[in-house]
Design a protein around this motif. Sequence first.
Motif, mmCIF file in Angstrom:
data_model
loop_
_atom_site.group_PDB
_atom_site.id
_atom_site.type_symbol
_atom_site.label_atom_id
_atom_site.label_comp_id
_atom_site.label_asym_id
_atom_site.label_seq_id
_atom_site.Cartn_x
_atom_site.Cartn_y
_atom_site.Cartn_z
ATOM 1 N N VAL A 77 0.830 -1.207 0.000
ATOM 2 C CA VAL A 77 0.000 0.000 0.000
ATOM 3 C C VAL A 77 0.869 1.263 0.000
ATOM 4 N N LEU A 78 1.915 1.280 0.816
ATOM 5 C CA LEU A 78 2.801 2.440 0.839
ATOM 6 C C LEU A 78 3.517 2.617 -0.497
ATOM 7 N N ALA A 79 3.958 1.516 -1.080
ATOM 8 C CA ALA A 79 4.618 1.610 -2.391
ATOM 9 C C ALA A 79 3.655 2.144 -3.439
ATOM 10 N N SER A 80 2.410 1.689 -3.397
ATOM 11 C CA SER A 80 1.410 2.198 -4.342
ATOM 12 C C SER A 80 1.180 3.688 -4.133
ATOM 13 N N GLY A 81 1.073 4.092 -2.896
ATOM 14 C CA GLY A 81 0.870 5.506 -2.595
ATOM 15 C C GLY A 81 2.033 6.370 -3.052
ATOM 16 N N LEU A 83 4.125 5.626 -5.413
ATOM 17 C CA LEU A 83 4.133 5.607 -6.878
ATOM 18 C C LEU A 83 3.129 6.614 -7.436
ATOM 19 N N VAL A 84 1.919 6.633 -6.877
ATOM 20 C CA VAL A 84 0.914 7.602 -7.316
ATOM 21 C C VAL A 84 1.415 9.026 -7.068
ATOM 22 N N PHE A 85 2.010 9.256 -5.920
ATOM 23 C CA PHE A 85 2.560 10.572 -5.600
ATOM 24 C C PHE A 85 3.629 10.978 -6.614
ATOM 25 N N ALA A 86 4.531 10.057 -6.933
ATOM 26 C CA ALA A 86 5.601 10.360 -7.885
ATOM 27 C C ALA A 86 5.047 10.657 -9.272
ATOM 28 N N VAL A 87 4.079 9.870 -9.707
ATOM 29 C CA VAL A 87 3.465 10.097 -11.021
ATOM 30 C C VAL A 87 2.778 11.457 -11.049
ATOM 31 N N CYS A 88 2.061 11.788 -9.986
ATOM 32 C CA CYS A 88 1.397 13.101 -9.917
ATOM 33 C C CYS A 88 2.418 14.236 -9.951
ATOM 34 N N CYS A 89 3.525 14.070 -9.235
ATOM 35 C CA CYS A 89 4.572 15.106 -9.248
ATOM 36 C C CYS A 89 5.132 15.293 -10.651
ATOM 37 N N VAL A 90 5.433 14.188 -11.320
ATOM 38 C CA VAL A 90 5.974 14.271 -12.682
ATOM 39 C C VAL A 90 4.956 14.926 -13.610
ATOM 40 N N ALA A 91 3.692 14.516 -13.495
ATOM 41 C CA ALA A 91 2.646 15.093 -14.346
ATOM 42 C C ALA A 91 2.479 16.584 -14.074
ATOM 43 N N LEU A 92 2.507 16.975 -12.821
ATOM 44 C CA LEU A 92 2.342 18.391 -12.495
ATOM 45 C C LEU A 92 3.556 19.222 -12.924
ATOM 46 N N ILE A 93 4.743 18.651 -12.838
ATOM 47 C CA ILE A 93 5.933 19.347 -13.326
ATOM 48 C C ILE A 93 5.836 19.546 -14.834
ATOM 49 N N ALA A 94 5.426 18.492 -15.551
ATOM 50 C CA ALA A 94 5.260 18.603 -17.008
ATOM 51 C C ALA A 94 4.183 19.621 -17.342
ATOM 52 N N SER A 116 -8.956 14.342 -10.945
ATOM 53 C CA SER A 116 -9.152 13.144 -11.762
ATOM 54 C C SER A 116 -8.374 11.963 -11.197
ATOM 55 N N GLY A 117 -7.153 12.218 -10.771
ATOM 56 C CA GLY A 117 -6.348 11.145 -10.174
ATOM 57 C C GLY A 117 -6.976 10.614 -8.894
ATOM 58 N N ALA A 118 -7.467 11.517 -8.049
ATOM 59 C CA ALA A 118 -8.111 11.096 -6.802
ATOM 60 C C ALA A 118 -9.389 10.311 -7.094
ATOM 61 N N ALA A 119 -10.167 10.769 -8.090
ATOM 62 C CA ALA A 119 -11.395 10.066 -8.454
ATOM 63 C C ALA A 119 -11.078 8.669 -8.974
ATOM 64 N N LEU A 120 -10.032 8.538 -9.786
ATOM 65 C CA LEU A 120 -9.638 7.237 -10.318
ATOM 66 C C LEU A 120 -9.212 6.291 -9.199
ATOM 67 N N ILE A 121 -8.421 6.808 -8.265
ATOM 68 C CA ILE A 121 -7.976 5.982 -7.138
ATOM 69 C C ILE A 121 -9.185 5.546 -6.309
ATOM 70 N N GLY A 122 -10.107 6.469 -6.054
ATOM 71 C CA GLY A 122 -11.311 6.132 -5.294
ATOM 72 C C GLY A 122 -12.163 5.100 -6.006
#
Length: 136
Positions: A77-81, A83-94, A116-122
């Motif tokens: 669960v922590l690794a998934s979290g 990973l999602v955080f890292a992807v969001c950071c990369v997407a927001l930087i881009a 959208s990311g939060a809705a998808l995770i939910g």
Amino acid sequence: GWPERLFEVNGRQGVSFVLQLGSDATTAAIFAAVYLLSGRAILAVCAFAACNLVYHHAYLLAIFRISGFAVATLVRVLASGWLVFAVCCVALIALRQQTGAGGNEGWIAGLLLSGSGAALIGWRSARKGLGAAGGS
């Protein structure tokens, strides 16, 4: 809070106390050392945040171990979290690179992307929960 009850139920309040006291003392010492050595408040705040991150991960690990929960589940669960955080950071930087730092467009796009990311995770979490409850 409720996680503290897991220490109580298992008669291991001492573990929680030592963890909290050790974390508080370590965090205070690191915060002070970073500030005194660098003279930069922002670095001291970053050190404080990093110490709190380590504390919360250690606290969760202690809860899982004491309560007999599978530590592998926590790690997954922590690794998934993260990973999602890292992807969001990369997407927001881009996104920031594409829209520029000064306009409202970047904030709006970031809000939409985060929502959208939060809705998808939910949605995925709800589907997994319904699938487990329904026996599929």
